[in-house]
Design a protein around this motif. Sequence first.
Motif, mmCIF file in Angstrom:
data_model
loop_
_atom_site.group_PDB
_atom_site.id
_atom_site.type_symbol
_atom_site.label_atom_id
_atom_site.label_comp_id
_atom_site.label_asym_id
_atom_site.label_seq_id
_atom_site.Cartn_x
_atom_site.Cartn_y
_atom_site.Cartn_z
ATOM 1 N N TYR A 37 0.820 -1.213 0.000
ATOM 2 C CA TYR A 37 0.000 0.000 0.000
ATOM 3 C C TYR A 37 0.858 1.269 0.000
ATOM 4 N N GLU A 38 2.134 1.146 -0.331
ATOM 5 C CA GLU A 38 3.060 2.278 -0.220
ATOM 6 C C GLU A 38 2.595 3.500 -1.006
ATOM 7 N N GLU A 39 2.237 3.301 -2.262
ATOM 8 C CA GLU A 39 1.794 4.427 -3.093
ATOM 9 C C GLU A 39 0.489 5.023 -2.563
ATOM 10 N N GLU A 40 -0.431 4.145 -2.206
ATOM 11 C CA GLU A 40 -1.703 4.611 -1.658
ATOM 12 C C GLU A 40 -1.480 5.386 -0.361
ATOM 13 N N PHE A 41 -0.551 4.904 0.443
ATOM 14 C CA PHE A 41 -0.248 5.578 1.705
ATOM 15 C C PHE A 41 0.290 6.982 1.467
ATOM 16 N N ALA A 42 1.239 7.110 0.530
ATOM 17 C CA ALA A 42 1.835 8.424 0.263
ATOM 18 C C ALA A 42 0.776 9.425 -0.191
ATOM 19 N N LEU A 64 5.387 18.746 -3.571
ATOM 20 C CA LEU A 64 4.581 17.592 -3.188
ATOM 21 C C LEU A 64 5.199 16.273 -3.642
ATOM 22 N N ASN A 65 5.670 16.208 -4.885
ATOM 23 C CA ASN A 65 6.243 14.958 -5.397
ATOM 24 C C ASN A 65 7.486 14.546 -4.616
ATOM 25 N N LYS A 66 8.329 15.536 -4.304
ATOM 26 C CA LYS A 66 9.534 15.239 -3.532
ATOM 27 C C LYS A 66 9.178 14.739 -2.134
ATOM 28 N N LEU A 67 8.174 15.364 -1.539
ATOM 29 C CA LEU A 67 7.775 14.968 -0.194
ATOM 30 C C LEU A 67 7.116 13.589 -0.187
ATOM 31 N N LYS A 68 6.424 13.256 -1.263
ATOM 32 C CA LYS A 68 5.847 11.916 -1.352
ATOM 33 C C LYS A 68 6.946 10.860 -1.417
ATOM 34 N N THR A 69 8.017 11.185 -2.117
ATOM 35 C CA THR A 69 9.166 10.269 -2.156
ATOM 36 C C THR A 69 9.758 10.095 -0.764
ATOM 37 N N THR A 70 9.820 11.197 -0.027
ATOM 38 C CA THR A 70 10.367 11.155 1.336
ATOM 39 C C THR A 70 9.500 10.308 2.255
ATOM 40 N N ILE A 71 8.183 10.490 2.164
ATOM 41 C CA ILE A 71 7.300 9.741 3.066
ATOM 42 C C ILE A 71 7.273 8.263 2.701
ATOM 43 N N ARG A 72 7.455 7.949 1.426
ATOM 44 C CA ARG A 72 7.534 6.535 1.036
ATOM 45 C C ARG A 72 8.783 5.886 1.633
ATOM 46 N N GLU A 73 9.881 6.638 1.633
ATOM 47 C CA GLU A 73 11.113 6.121 2.237
ATOM 48 C C GLU A 73 10.920 5.885 3.735
ATOM 49 N N TRP A 74 10.292 6.855 4.406
ATOM 50 C CA TRP A 74 10.028 6.695 5.844
ATOM 51 C C TRP A 74 9.131 5.488 6.091
ATOM 52 N N TYR A 75 8.131 5.297 5.244
ATOM 53 C CA TYR A 75 7.188 4.176 5.367
ATOM 54 C C TYR A 75 7.923 2.840 5.238
ATOM 55 N N ARG A 76 8.838 2.758 4.289
ATOM 56 C CA ARG A 76 9.603 1.512 4.114
ATOM 57 C C ARG A 76 10.499 1.244 5.313
ATOM 58 N N LYS A 77 11.154 2.275 5.815
ATOM 59 C CA LYS A 77 12.044 2.104 6.963
ATOM 60 C C LYS A 77 11.266 1.713 8.219
ATOM 61 N N LEU A 78 10.020 2.165 8.313
ATOM 62 C CA LEU A 78 9.204 1.826 9.475
ATOM 63 C C LEU A 78 9.028 0.322 9.604
ATOM 64 N N PHE A 79 8.953 -0.364 8.469
ATOM 65 C CA PHE A 79 8.738 -1.812 8.480
ATOM 66 C C PHE A 79 9.996 -2.586 8.090
ATOM 67 N N SER A 80 11.148 -1.933 8.196
ATOM 68 C CA SER A 80 12.397 -2.590 7.797
ATOM 69 C C SER A 80 12.916 -3.559 8.849
ATOM 70 N N GLY A 81 12.517 -3.354 10.113
ATOM 71 C CA GLY A 81 13.024 -4.191 11.198
ATOM 72 C C GLY A 81 14.397 -3.781 11.687
ATOM 73 N N LYS A 82 14.950 -2.700 11.137
ATOM 74 C CA LYS A 82 16.278 -2.220 11.543
ATOM 75 C C LYS A 82 16.107 -0.931 12.341
ATOM 76 N N TYR A 83 16.137 -1.065 13.650
ATOM 77 C CA TYR A 83 15.931 0.081 14.531
ATOM 78 C C TYR A 83 17.193 0.270 15.376
ATOM 79 N N ASP A 84 18.209 0.835 14.735
ATOM 80 C CA ASP A 84 19.507 1.003 15.365
ATOM 81 C C ASP A 84 19.927 2.465 15.279
ATOM 82 N N SER A 85 21.219 2.728 15.472
ATOM 83 C CA SER A 85 21.708 4.105 15.461
ATOM 84 C C SER A 85 21.498 4.771 14.105
#
Length: 337
Positions: A37-42, A64-85
């Motif tokens: 749902y990444e695109e729909e989410f953005a 807007l387009n640049k910010l949508k790219t940014t929020i998609r990246e944040w969305y992917r990292k949220l579910f990446s399972g890598k929560y480190d430094s």
Amino acid sequence: MNLSMNYRDFEKLLYFFEIREKDVKNMLFLGQILLPYEEEFADAFYNNLMKFDDIKEFIPEEKLNKLKTTIREWYRKLFSGKYDSEYFLYLLRVAKVHVEEGIPPHYIIVAMNFVSRFCTRRIARFFSEKAKKFIGQFECESSETEILEDFVLEEVFERMEDLTRSLRKLLALNEDVLVSYYVDSELRMFLESGKFERFTINFSKKFALFVDVAILLGLMLLATFVVVLFGIDISHVFHGDLSHGLIAALGDLLILWTVLELLNSEIRFMLGGELAVSAFVSVALAATIREALVVSLEHDKPIEFKLGIGFLILIQGIVYGIVKWFEIKREKKRGKR
């Protein structure tokens, strides 16, 4: 970049929000459900924000387009399972951009609330479809079907609750890190200042960074000189001046140890930690002690001079003890929080 948080703070956040290995696995599992749902989410994310008229002055249409790219990246990292430094630094960079754009912090809270609702609805839809498909495989009488449905719904509800609990933890962590960036008093002053003041603050930050680097290089150079001095004093041993060489070399090692402590303290400070003032005092104390050791072998020095050095060591020792006591007391208070 002088931040109000450091790596140790992030480790504490993981502990405070009780983010454990189970939560990491849950987020990875949720990624399988929600990443499609990444695109729909953005699109939905910014449509939700754009319903607030005053947000448009911070997020113009051309960005807007640049910010949508940014929020998609944040969305992917949220579910990446890598929560480190690295994840921590990424969140701080996101917060820094929000501050520089002048976006009010309450929009972060609004955004996190939307993310929670968006994800929860799609998680519920996923499990609802799975449950219906599972129950549809069995041909039972109405009474048996009700029992089966109750059992499946109970299991599904428990699984959903477990997954959404992990999601809420990670969203709360994100919100805490992002909003904490705003709370810093230095940044609040930056947001409230005019153009000239912002320029002055930015320049002073860069100048402070330059000074920090200069101090770091200076300490490295000083440590090198102390090593050279240690070699010179050791050479005195081989030239017949055994007592002077050993005493001076011992003092050199003491100074080298304190310089190393000061160097480590400066590195921690540049990484966002606090500067240990006691490290500076210890260098002065070590240098004075070395001088006292060397002077003790020089019989031509007047007794008043030697007593003066002894008194100076006493004063420096008292100052060092007071400073160290305050540092330990502050550390204990922080540990109780």
